[in-house]
Write a protein that holds these residues in place. Structure first.
Motif, PDB file in Angstrom:
ATOM      1  N   SER A  75       0.803  -1.229   0.000  1.00  0.00           N
ATOM      2  CA  SER A  75       0.000   0.000   0.000  1.00  0.00           C
ATOM      3  C   SER A  75       0.826   1.264   0.000  1.00  0.00           C
ATOM      4  O   SER A  75       0.372   2.310   0.466  1.00  0.00           O
ATOM      5  CB  SER A  75      -0.929  -0.005   1.220  1.00  0.00           C
ATOM      6  N   GLY A  76       2.051   1.149  -0.474  1.00  0.00           N
ATOM      7  CA  GLY A  76       2.853   2.366  -0.560  1.00  0.00           C
ATOM      8  C   GLY A  76       3.507   2.704   0.763  1.00  0.00           C
ATOM      9  O   GLY A  76       3.659   1.858   1.642  1.00  0.00           O
ATOM     10  N   ASP A  77       3.838   3.959   0.902  1.00  0.00           N
ATOM     11  CA  ASP A  77       4.674   4.364   2.023  1.00  0.00           C
ATOM     12  C   ASP A  77       3.829   4.685   3.254  1.00  0.00           C
ATOM     13  O   ASP A  77       3.704   5.838   3.674  1.00  0.00           O
ATOM     14  CB  ASP A  77       5.508   5.570   1.610  1.00  0.00           C
ATOM     15  N   ASP A 127      -5.466  11.285  -2.112  1.00  0.00           N
ATOM     16  CA  ASP A 127      -4.170  11.325  -2.787  1.00  0.00           C
ATOM     17  C   ASP A 127      -4.012  10.152  -3.757  1.00  0.00           C
ATOM     18  O   ASP A 127      -3.409  10.291  -4.812  1.00  0.00           O
ATOM     19  CB  ASP A 127      -3.042  11.303  -1.752  1.00  0.00           C
ATOM     20  N   GLY A 128      -4.546   9.012  -3.356  1.00  0.00           N
ATOM     21  CA  GLY A 128      -4.594   7.878  -4.287  1.00  0.00           C
ATOM     22  C   GLY A 128      -3.326   7.089  -4.425  1.00  0.00           C
ATOM     23  O   GLY A 128      -3.312   6.028  -5.046  1.00  0.00           O
ATOM     24  N   ARG A 129      -2.215   7.536  -3.857  1.00  0.00           N
ATOM     25  CA  ARG A 129      -0.954   6.840  -4.107  1.00  0.00           C
ATOM     26  C   ARG A 129      -0.661   5.724  -3.124  1.00  0.00           C
ATOM     27  O   ARG A 129       0.080   4.814  -3.427  1.00  0.00           O
ATOM     28  CB  ARG A 129       0.210   7.843  -4.033  1.00  0.00           C
ATOM     29  N   ALA A 130      -1.232   5.822  -1.920  1.00  0.00           N
ATOM     30  CA  ALA A 130      -0.705   4.964  -0.864  1.00  0.00           C
ATOM     31  C   ALA A 130      -1.718   3.991  -0.297  1.00  0.00           C
ATOM     32  O   ALA A 130      -1.457   3.366   0.722  1.00  0.00           O
ATOM     33  CB  ALA A 130      -0.166   5.848   0.250  1.00  0.00           C
ATOM     34  N   THR A 131      -2.840   3.844  -0.891  1.00  0.00           N
ATOM     35  CA  THR A 131      -3.924   3.239  -0.132  1.00  0.00           C
ATOM     36  C   THR A 131      -4.609   2.065  -0.823  1.00  0.00           C
ATOM     37  O   THR A 131      -5.689   1.649  -0.424  1.00  0.00           O
ATOM     38  CB  THR A 131      -4.963   4.324   0.151  1.00  0.00           C
ATOM     39  N   ARG A 132      -3.984   1.504  -1.826  1.00  0.00           N
ATOM     40  CA  ARG A 132      -4.655   0.546  -2.692  1.00  0.00           C
ATOM     41  C   ARG A 132      -5.236  -0.653  -1.934  1.00  0.00           C
ATOM     42  O   ARG A 132      -6.372  -1.038  -2.159  1.00  0.00           O
ATOM     43  CB  ARG A 132      -3.660   0.044  -3.756  1.00  0.00           C
ATOM     44  N   PRO A 142       3.752  10.747   0.035  1.00  0.00           N
ATOM     45  CA  PRO A 142       2.336  10.400  -0.051  1.00  0.00           C
ATOM     46  C   PRO A 142       1.551  11.228   0.950  1.00  0.00           C
ATOM     47  O   PRO A 142       2.075  11.620   1.985  1.00  0.00           O
ATOM     48  CB  PRO A 142       2.318   8.925   0.340  1.00  0.00           C
ATOM     49  N   THR A 170       6.910  14.595  -3.400  1.00  0.00           N
ATOM     50  CA  THR A 170       6.787  13.166  -3.685  1.00  0.00           C
ATOM     51  C   THR A 170       6.232  12.386  -2.488  1.00  0.00           C
ATOM     52  O   THR A 170       5.916  11.211  -2.607  1.00  0.00           O
ATOM     53  CB  THR A 170       8.169  12.585  -4.029  1.00  0.00           C
ATOM     54  N   THR A 205      -8.247   8.778   1.051  1.00  0.00           N
ATOM     55  CA  THR A 205      -7.628   8.178  -0.140  1.00  0.00           C
ATOM     56  C   THR A 205      -7.618   9.189  -1.273  1.00  0.00           C
ATOM     57  O   THR A 205      -7.380   8.837  -2.422  1.00  0.00           O
ATOM     58  CB  THR A 205      -8.398   6.910  -0.582  1.00  0.00           C
TER      59      THR A 205
END
Ligand code: SAM
Length: 324
Positions: free
Chosen positions: A105-107, A253-258, A313, A311, A251
């Protein structure tokens, strides 16, 4: 297996610091790479200045937390969060969930740190504004730079009433705070406003006839229905001049939460529900927000020389305001 709460032997009290608070705060801040000493331009009262009448040496804390077997078997938000921050109050089941979040799920470590750094700045800001008692909703484990540690590092004797529904976090909390007369930890569900305000650790520590800083850092996503109404009910019990500080998982931002939803579905006390900026704006609508208003947690009054990178998240909306 979960480790038992670590019972810290309190450091010998420093002159003018009866609870030994600053010493107890030193280690977590060092772990987080935070600068030692008080905050430039935001120093609290001089060390030793007493803001409150003397407290009993052991403030009442209410019912003893009694974890159910299910709590030991399932990960929890409080303990996974502790793991992501580098704390010690978690078990294997929490580490597994934390590792899976990190893998998929990213950082999320940066998200947790971003939220904790916002907590630090918001509490310092409120101390500098004269708030000297805090009600913290959904506190998690009171280490790794949590509220009473920020208070201590600011050389304040402000009171902190921590609350959380997680019995295991509460066990750690009560053990860690046993020798801190200006802080309490109550095991209570924050959706029950009357129960929170009547909890001995809250009612015995805070004076609701004076301004209170109501804190809800990364917790209202665990209130699935009408979080705005819940905050409104708390604010209705506080006097003008009280403050609200909120950060809320999103969510947007969409980058870290899949994969967050899937992994947190097994949490012992309910999975988080991300909210949009508009939804969080409704949660903080009952107070006058200070600059910069509702913003990404990392962008709320960043420390000089430590602005968030583009950059990074962005996982929490954040705001601070005062009750008129
Ligand atoms: C992500 S952690 C945040 C901890 C801390 N506020 C911070 O920002 O560092 C969310 C916390 O909310 C707590 N929580 C969730 N639902 C709750 C409820 N209904 N009542 C009290 N605490 C709750 C969890 O146990 C967890 O400790």
């Amino acid at each position: 297996m979960l480790e038992p709460p670590r019972r810290h032997r309190p450091a010998p009290p420093a002159p003018g610091n009866p609870g030994g608070l600053a010493e107890r705060a030193a280690t977590p801040r060092a772990v987080l790479g935070l600068p030692p000493g008080s905050v430039p331009g935001q120093a609290g009262p001089p060390a030793g200045e007493v803001l409150h009448p003397a407290l009993p040496s052991s403030p009442t804390r209410g019912r003893e937390p009694s974890p159910s077997p299910e709590e030991f078997e399932r990960p929890s938000s409080a303990r996974v969060y502790d793991y992501l921050l580098g704390g010690a109050a978690h078990g294997a089941v929490d580490r597994r969930a934390g590792d899976e979040l990190t893998r998929t799920s990213g950082d999320v470590v940066t998200l947790a740190r971003e939220n904790r750094a916002f907590l630090r700045r918001a509490v310092r800001f409120l101390l500098a504004a004269g708030i000297d008692q805090f009600l913290d909703l959904g506190s998690g484990v009171p280490t790794m730079g949590n509220v009473h540690e920020v208070v201590a590092r600011s050389r304040s004797t402000a009171r902190v009433a921590y609350t959380d529904v997680d019995s295991i976090a509460a066990l750690h909390g009560q053990a860690l705070l046993a020798a801190v007369p200006t802080a309490s930890y109550s095991t209570v569900d924050v959706t029950d406003v009357a129960a929170v305000l009547a909890a001995p650790g809250v009612a015995g520590l805070l004076d609701l006839g004076r301004p209170v800083g109501l804190l809800a850092f990364s917790m209202l996503q665990h209130v699935p229905d009408d979080a705005a109404g819940l905050v409104e009910r708390y604010l209705a019990r506080l006097v003008p001049g009280s403050a609200l500080a909120v950060s809320h998982f999103t969510t947007d931002d969409g980058r870290a939460t899949r994969h967050v939803e899937r992994i947190t579905a097994s949490y012992a006390h309910g999975a988080p529900r991300a909210r949009s900026r508009d939804q969080v704006a409704r949660i903080v609508a009952g107070v006058d927000l200070v600059e910069p208003g509702l913003t990404w947690a990392g962008q709320w009054r960043p420390e000089a020389g430590r602005p968030p990178a583009d950059t990074d998240p962005r996982g929490h909306w954040a705001a601070v305001g005062f009750l008129r």
